[in-house]
Design an enzyme around this catalytic site. Structure first.
Site, PDB file in Angstrom:
ATOM      1  N   ASN A   7       0.849  -1.190   0.000  1.00  0.00           N
ATOM      2  CA  ASN A   7       0.000   0.000   0.000  1.00  0.00           C
ATOM      3  C   ASN A   7       0.892   1.250   0.000  1.00  0.00           C
ATOM      4  O   ASN A   7       1.652   1.471   0.950  1.00  0.00           O
ATOM      5  CB  ASN A   7      -0.874  -0.057   1.259  1.00  0.00           C
ATOM      6  CG  ASN A   7      -1.866   1.057   1.289  1.00  0.00           C
ATOM      7  OD1 ASN A   7      -1.522   2.188   0.988  1.00  0.00           O
ATOM      8  ND2 ASN A   7      -3.087   0.753   1.656  1.00  0.00           N
ATOM      9  N   HIS A  10       0.941   5.510   2.183  1.00  0.00           N
ATOM     10  CA  HIS A  10       1.764   6.083   3.263  1.00  0.00           C
ATOM     11  C   HIS A  10       2.884   6.966   2.713  1.00  0.00           C
ATOM     12  O   HIS A  10       3.335   7.891   3.377  1.00  0.00           O
ATOM     13  CB  HIS A  10       2.312   4.953   4.142  1.00  0.00           C
ATOM     14  CG  HIS A  10       1.211   4.046   4.631  1.00  0.00           C
ATOM     15  ND1 HIS A  10       0.416   4.367   5.689  1.00  0.00           N
ATOM     16  CD2 HIS A  10       0.744   2.874   4.152  1.00  0.00           C
ATOM     17  CE1 HIS A  10      -0.490   3.403   5.870  1.00  0.00           C
ATOM     18  NE2 HIS A  10      -0.301   2.490   4.947  1.00  0.00           N
ATOM     19  N   HIS A  43      -5.367   3.841  -2.057  1.00  0.00           N
ATOM     20  CA  HIS A  43      -6.723   4.169  -1.600  1.00  0.00           C
ATOM     21  C   HIS A  43      -7.021   5.603  -2.008  1.00  0.00           C
ATOM     22  O   HIS A  43      -6.447   6.532  -1.449  1.00  0.00           O
ATOM     23  CB  HIS A  43      -6.774   4.009  -0.071  1.00  0.00           C
ATOM     24  CG  HIS A  43      -8.150   4.201   0.498  1.00  0.00           C
ATOM     25  ND1 HIS A  43      -8.446   3.922   1.806  1.00  0.00           N
ATOM     26  CD2 HIS A  43      -9.305   4.634  -0.054  1.00  0.00           C
ATOM     27  CE1 HIS A  43      -9.733   4.180   2.035  1.00  0.00           C
ATOM     28  NE2 HIS A  43     -10.272   4.616   0.926  1.00  0.00           N
ATOM     29  N   ARG A  45      -9.162   8.368  -1.570  1.00  0.00           N
ATOM     30  CA  ARG A  45     -10.241   8.839  -0.686  1.00  0.00           C
ATOM     31  C   ARG A  45     -11.002   9.958  -1.358  1.00  0.00           C
ATOM     32  O   ARG A  45     -10.471  10.635  -2.243  1.00  0.00           O
ATOM     33  CB  ARG A  45      -9.657   9.303   0.650  1.00  0.00           C
ATOM     34  CG  ARG A  45      -9.197   8.142   1.498  1.00  0.00           C
ATOM     35  CD  ARG A  45      -8.658   8.594   2.824  1.00  0.00           C
ATOM     36  NE  ARG A  45      -8.351   7.464   3.664  1.00  0.00           N
ATOM     37  CZ  ARG A  45      -9.189   6.943   4.557  1.00  0.00           C
ATOM     38  NH1 ARG A  45     -10.369   7.479   4.748  1.00  0.00           N
ATOM     39  NH2 ARG A  45      -8.840   5.899   5.269  1.00  0.00           N
ATOM     40  N   ARG A  49      -7.003  12.976   0.193  1.00  0.00           N
ATOM     41  CA  ARG A  49      -6.104  13.526   1.226  1.00  0.00           C
ATOM     42  C   ARG A  49      -4.677  12.953   1.163  1.00  0.00           C
ATOM     43  O   ARG A  49      -3.757  13.570   1.649  1.00  0.00           O
ATOM     44  CB  ARG A  49      -6.714  13.306   2.606  1.00  0.00           C
ATOM     45  CG  ARG A  49      -6.425  12.004   3.273  1.00  0.00           C
ATOM     46  CD  ARG A  49      -6.738  12.141   4.740  1.00  0.00           C
ATOM     47  NE  ARG A  49      -8.134  11.898   4.992  1.00  0.00           N
ATOM     48  CZ  ARG A  49      -8.541  10.892   5.768  1.00  0.00           C
ATOM     49  NH1 ARG A  49      -7.687  10.120   6.351  1.00  0.00           N
ATOM     50  NH2 ARG A  49      -9.819  10.696   5.950  1.00  0.00           N
ATOM     51  N   GLU A  70      -8.279   0.695  -3.660  1.00  0.00           N
ATOM     52  CA  GLU A  70      -9.180   0.657  -2.503  1.00  0.00           C
ATOM     53  C   GLU A  70     -10.128   1.826  -2.647  1.00  0.00           C
ATOM     54  O   GLU A  70      -9.689   2.958  -2.877  1.00  0.00           O
ATOM     55  CB  GLU A  70      -8.394   0.850  -1.209  1.00  0.00           C
ATOM     56  CG  GLU A  70      -7.899  -0.420  -0.608  1.00  0.00           C
ATOM     57  CD  GLU A  70      -7.179  -0.136   0.695  1.00  0.00           C
ATOM     58  OE1 GLU A  70      -7.475   0.862   1.369  1.00  0.00           O
ATOM     59  OE2 GLU A  70      -6.302  -0.924   1.021  1.00  0.00           O
ATOM     60  N   THR A 101      -8.449   3.099   7.493  1.00  0.00           N
ATOM     61  CA  THR A 101      -9.720   2.375   7.494  1.00  0.00           C
ATOM     62  C   THR A 101      -9.885   1.656   8.828  1.00  0.00           C
ATOM     63  O   THR A 101      -9.000   0.904   9.234  1.00  0.00           O
ATOM     64  CB  THR A 101      -9.744   1.353   6.331  1.00  0.00           C
ATOM     65  OG1 THR A 101      -9.279   2.004   5.156  1.00  0.00           O
ATOM     66  CG2 THR A 101     -11.132   0.806   6.115  1.00  0.00           C
ATOM     67  N   GLU A 151     -10.927  -9.676   1.700  1.00  0.00           N
ATOM     68  CA  GLU A 151      -9.721  -9.315   2.443  1.00  0.00           C
ATOM     69  C   GLU A 151     -10.128  -9.233   3.914  1.00  0.00           C
ATOM     70  O   GLU A 151     -10.924  -8.365   4.303  1.00  0.00           O
ATOM     71  CB  GLU A 151      -9.155  -7.957   1.980  1.00  0.00           C
ATOM     72  CG  GLU A 151      -7.885  -7.604   2.753  1.00  0.00           C
ATOM     73  CD  GLU A 151      -7.325  -6.222   2.405  1.00  0.00           C
ATOM     74  OE1 GLU A 151      -7.528  -5.731   1.285  1.00  0.00           O
ATOM     75  OE2 GLU A 151      -6.691  -5.638   3.300  1.00  0.00           O
ATOM     76  N   HIS A 191      -4.142  -5.170   7.252  1.00  0.00           N
ATOM     77  CA  HIS A 191      -4.326  -4.075   8.201  1.00  0.00           C
ATOM     78  C   HIS A 191      -3.553  -4.338   9.480  1.00  0.00           C
ATOM     79  O   HIS A 191      -3.803  -5.304  10.193  1.00  0.00           O
ATOM     80  CB  HIS A 191      -5.797  -3.814   8.549  1.00  0.00           C
ATOM     81  CG  HIS A 191      -6.022  -2.348   8.805  1.00  0.00           C
ATOM     82  ND1 HIS A 191      -5.575  -1.731   9.936  1.00  0.00           N
ATOM     83  CD2 HIS A 191      -6.586  -1.389   8.037  1.00  0.00           C
ATOM     84  CE1 HIS A 191      -5.889  -0.446   9.855  1.00  0.00           C
ATOM     85  NE2 HIS A 191      -6.485  -0.209   8.714  1.00  0.00           N
TER      86      HIS A 191
HETATM   87  N1  PXP Z   1      -6.047  -3.186   3.631  1.00  0.00           N
HETATM   88  C1  PXP Z   1      -6.910  -2.142   3.732  1.00  0.00           C
HETATM   89  C2  PXP Z   1      -8.296  -2.329   3.231  1.00  0.00           C
HETATM   90  C3  PXP Z   1      -6.503  -0.907   4.266  1.00  0.00           C
HETATM   91  O1  PXP Z   1      -7.367   0.122   4.329  1.00  0.00           O
HETATM   92  C4  PXP Z   1      -5.166  -0.767   4.699  1.00  0.00           C
HETATM   93  C5  PXP Z   1      -4.720   0.557   5.266  1.00  0.00           C
HETATM   94  O2  PXP Z   1      -4.097   1.373   4.410  1.00  0.00           O
HETATM   95  C6  PXP Z   1      -4.304  -1.862   4.564  1.00  0.00           C
HETATM   96  C7  PXP Z   1      -4.767  -3.060   4.057  1.00  0.00           C
HETATM   97  C8  PXP Z   1      -2.871  -1.794   4.976  1.00  0.00           C
HETATM   98  O3  PXP Z   1      -2.822  -1.582   6.346  1.00  0.00           O
HETATM   99  P1  PXP Z   1      -1.444  -1.138   7.016  1.00  0.00           P
HETATM  100  O4  PXP Z   1      -1.078   0.166   6.446  1.00  0.00           O
HETATM  101  O5  PXP Z   1      -1.789  -1.084   8.474  1.00  0.00           O
HETATM  102  O6  PXP Z   1      -0.446  -2.210   6.686  1.00  0.00           O
END
Ligand code: PXP
Length: 239
Positions: A7, A10, A43, A45, A49, A70, A101, A151, A191
């Site tokens: 992901n 970040h 993702h 949004r 953001r 996402e 999320t 997921e 997550h």
């Molecule tokens: N899966 C989903 C649906 C998420 O919203 C997130 C958060 O960005 C992640 C996975 C990845 O989570 P993390 O950043 O805590 O590894």
């Protein structure tokens, strides 16, 4: 053998802290792929953001593995997904003020709506994944709505502290994975997973994919800091 999807939100969050154009999540996605990631997640949004439409458009052109968008199940996001055509669309609930999320999608109480959204996405060749809590009702709902993938939300497991709670949360995930598998759904998880709590998952081979962001970017900042400082010291020293 499970696959890892990264992901890159970040990276965009760090960029947006300065409001400039670096670090670029698109460049990060390429590096993640070169390092062996088999999927890139972003993702978008509603308030853009962190990930922006610009990022999504370029990622669609550059990602060589699988691009997983996402998205909240809103009309606006659906339109964007149908235009951009990611390989996978992961439906997630969205709360404006949340840092990340927080909860899984409530499919069980709105199956007809999710059926419609799922078939609209699938008609364009997009694989549909639902981010849901490891809950039997939600898994049955995801199956009834026609999802390809569930997921499983590992946030509760990741946040628990005592051994007893960890075992309880992990058992919930295991049972949910078994049930989803019986219903012919592919199973992914994500997550809050990190370099320590991921290890237990070797006992659930049914889980085919992991979506991980924060812990990898957090580690990258720390393990990359040494090199970044050395490079700047070299530039500053001759001044
Ligand atoms: N899966 C989903 C649906 C998420 O919203 C997130 C958060 O960005 C992640 C996975 C990845 O989570 P993390 O950043 O805590 O590894």
């Amino acid at each position: 053998m499970a696959i890892l999807s990264i992901n890159v939100d970040h990276i965009a969050t760090i960029r947006e802290a300065r409001g400039i154009d670096e670090p670029d999540p698109v460049l990060a996605a390429g590096i993640a792929e070169l390092a062996g990631a088999e999927g890139i997640i972003c993702h978008l949004r509603e308030d853009e953001r962190h990930i922006k439409n610009r990022d999504l458009d370029i990622l669609r052109q550059t990602v060589k593995t699988k691009l997983n968008l996402e998205m909240s199940p809103s009309e606006d996001l659906l339109k964007i997904a149908l235009k951009v055509k990611p390989d996978v669309a992961t439906l997630v609930p969205e709360r404006r003020k949340e840092l990340t999320t927080e909860i899984g999608l409530d499919v069980a109480n709105d199956i007809e709506r999710y059926k419609r959204i799922t078939s609209t996405l699938k008609d364009k060749g997009i694989v549909v994944s639902f981010f849901i809590d490891p809950d039997p009702g939600q898994i049955k709902g995801a199956s009834a709505a026609g999802a390809d993938i569930v997921e499983l939300h590992t946030g509760h497991y990741s946040e628990t502290k005592t051994d007893e709670d960890i075992v309880r949360e992990f058992d919930r995930i295991q049972e949910a994975a078994d049930m989803a598998n019986t219903l012919k759904l592919k199973v992914h998880a994500g997550h809050g997973l990190n370099y320590i709590n991921i290890k237990k998952f070797s006992s659930i081979p049914i889980i085919e994919g992991y979506s991980i962001g924060h812990s990898i970017i957090a580690r990258a900042v720390i393990v990359g800091l040494d090199q970044a400082v050395r490079e700047m010291v070299k530039l500053v020293a001759p001044l």
